[in-house]
Design an enzyme around this catalytic site. Structure first.
Site, PDB file in Angstrom:
ATOM      1  CE  LYS A 141      -1.176  -8.657  38.693  1.00  0.00           C
ATOM      2  NZ  LYS A 141      -1.236 -10.104  38.880  1.00  0.00           N
TER       3      LYS A 141
ATOM      4  NE  ARG B 235      -7.338  -9.282  40.476  1.00  0.00           N
ATOM      5  CZ  ARG B 235      -6.266  -9.004  41.220  1.00  0.00           C
ATOM      6  NH1 ARG B 235      -5.930  -7.776  41.492  1.00  0.00           N
ATOM      7  NH2 ARG B 235      -5.530  -9.995  41.686  1.00  0.00           N
TER       8      ARG B 235
ATOM      9  NE  ARG C  43       2.967 -13.383  45.977  1.00  0.00           N
ATOM     10  CZ  ARG C  43       2.104 -12.858  45.100  1.00  0.00           C
ATOM     11  NH1 ARG C  43       2.547 -12.187  44.044  1.00  0.00           N
ATOM     12  NH2 ARG C  43       0.806 -13.030  45.256  1.00  0.00           N
TER      13      ARG C  43
ATOM     14  NE  ARG D 228      -0.806 -11.414  48.587  1.00  0.00           N
ATOM     15  CZ  ARG D 228      -1.146 -11.026  47.367  1.00  0.00           C
ATOM     16  NH1 ARG D 228      -0.344 -10.232  46.675  1.00  0.00           N
ATOM     17  NH2 ARG D 228      -2.278 -11.433  46.818  1.00  0.00           N
TER      18      ARG D 228
ATOM     19  NE  ARG E 140      -4.799 -14.342  44.665  1.00  0.00           N
ATOM     20  CZ  ARG E 140      -3.513 -14.221  44.983  1.00  0.00           C
ATOM     21  NH1 ARG E 140      -2.929 -15.128  45.732  1.00  0.00           N
ATOM     22  NH2 ARG E 140      -2.822 -13.202  44.553  1.00  0.00           N
TER      23      ARG E 140
HETATM   24  P1  AMP Z   1      -3.514  -8.849  44.483  1.00  0.00           P
HETATM   25  O1  AMP Z   1      -2.677  -8.317  45.606  1.00  0.00           O
HETATM   26  O2  AMP Z   1      -3.530  -7.923  43.290  1.00  0.00           O
HETATM   27  O3  AMP Z   1      -3.177 -10.264  44.117  1.00  0.00           O
HETATM   28  O4  AMP Z   1      -5.030  -8.864  45.005  1.00  0.00           O
HETATM   29  C1  AMP Z   1      -5.396  -9.611  46.149  1.00  0.00           C
HETATM   30  C2  AMP Z   1      -6.904  -9.709  46.244  1.00  0.00           C
HETATM   31  O5  AMP Z   1      -7.485  -8.397  46.328  1.00  0.00           O
HETATM   32  C3  AMP Z   1      -7.607 -10.359  45.080  1.00  0.00           C
HETATM   33  O6  AMP Z   1      -7.577 -11.780  45.155  1.00  0.00           O
HETATM   34  C4  AMP Z   1      -9.016  -9.786  45.222  1.00  0.00           C
HETATM   35  O7  AMP Z   1      -9.711 -10.420  46.284  1.00  0.00           O
HETATM   36  C5  AMP Z   1      -8.746  -8.352  45.660  1.00  0.00           C
HETATM   37  N1  AMP Z   1      -8.599  -7.449  44.491  1.00  0.00           N
HETATM   38  C6  AMP Z   1      -7.442  -6.867  44.044  1.00  0.00           C
HETATM   39  N2  AMP Z   1      -7.672  -6.122  42.945  1.00  0.00           N
HETATM   40  C7  AMP Z   1      -8.993  -6.224  42.667  1.00  0.00           C
HETATM   41  C8  AMP Z   1      -9.857  -5.699  41.645  1.00  0.00           C
HETATM   42  N3  AMP Z   1      -9.394  -4.908  40.653  1.00  0.00           N
HETATM   43  N4  AMP Z   1     -11.173  -6.033  41.687  1.00  0.00           N
HETATM   44  C9  AMP Z   1     -11.664  -6.813  42.664  1.00  0.00           C
HETATM   45  N5  AMP Z   1     -10.914  -7.365  43.640  1.00  0.00           N
HETATM   46  C10 AMP Z   1      -9.590  -7.076  43.662  1.00  0.00           C
END
Ligand code: AMP
Length: 216
Positions: free
Chosen positions: A13, A88, A127, A160, A171
């Site tokens: 993404k 999400r 990654r 990360r 996740r």
């Molecule tokens: P990402 O970088 O998009 O993989 O997001 C990393 C982490 O941020 C996720 O595992 C969640 O803990 C938090 N997070 C990101 N987007 C959301 C969302 N829309 N709602 C709730 N938590 C989020």
């Protein structure tokens, strides 16, 4: 133009959002990056979400809407934006729809990027990302030209903290339970397009752009 990219962790993404952002000249809003910035800067939000994110769990809707509501009203979002990682959950999708309706806007398209568990785990384990611009690399399949530095902005490349197998599994579980139902939600609204991610990233970008041509 308001574009949502959805898909499991590691599906690409972020990579596709950056590519679309460059081509379409609209900002890429990566909510995960915004949250990580809060953690780094030790803001109130950062203190609230640190341990939640470490476990791969979802941050509260209240906090997410505080972030989104502020960001999408920034001047650079006037002509549109690309959302990566939001919404999400069904409740986020519902709330976001109301928020947009209130300001007379609507989602143009939702791309659902698909892949399978084994490929995703492999991507996540290798990654590495640029701390500065968020560009994504892989320590086997897509190394930066200069070890440790971003090809695009020369920022420092790092791993990360949540890109481990254990956190990936929680996740994915969150994704399957909370995010997957959005596929039906957006299908019902006639704005969902499924995209197979098992191809080189340039071809995927091309396919996304082609779909947008048909939707603009
Ligand atoms: P990402 O970088 O998009 O993989 O997001 C990393 C982490 O941020 C996720 O595992 C969640 O803990 C938090 N997070 C990101 N987007 C959301 C969302 N829309 N709602 C709730 N938590 C989020």
């Amino acid at each position: 133009m308001i574009i949502i990219l959805m898909g499991a962790p590691g599906v690409g993404k972020g990579t596709q959002s950056l590519a679309l952002s460059e081509k379409l000249r609209i900002p890429h809003i990566a909510v995960g990056d915004i949250l990580r910035k809060h953690i780094k800067e030790e803001t109130d939000i950062g203190k609230e979400v640190g341990s939640i994110m470490k476990q791969g769990l979802l941050v509260s809707d209240k906090t997410m809407f505080e972030i989104i509501n502020q960001r999408i009203h920034d001047d650079d979002c006037k002509n549109g934006f690309i959302l990566d990682g939001f919404p999400r959950t069904i409740s986020q999708a519902d709330g976001f729809e109301r928020l947009l309706t209130d300001v007379g806007r609507r989602i143009t398209v939702v791309f659902n990027i698909e892949s399978n568990y084994k490929i995703l785990l492999d991507r996540i384990k290798g990654r590495i990302v640029c701390k500065n611009c968020g560009a994504t690399y892989h320590n086997v399949y897509h190394k930066p030209q200069l070890d440790g530095y971003c090809d695009i902005c020369e920022g420092i490349i790092t791993k990360r903290k949540d890109d481990t197998e254990e956190i990936f599994n929680s996740r994915i579980e969150e994704y399957n339970q909370q995010t997957k139902p959005l596929i039906g939600f957006y299908q019902q609204r006639g704005i969902l397009i499924n995209i197979d991610s098992n191809d080189v990233k340039e071809n995927i970008t091309e396919r996304l752009l082609k779909h947008l041509g048909a939707n603009i």
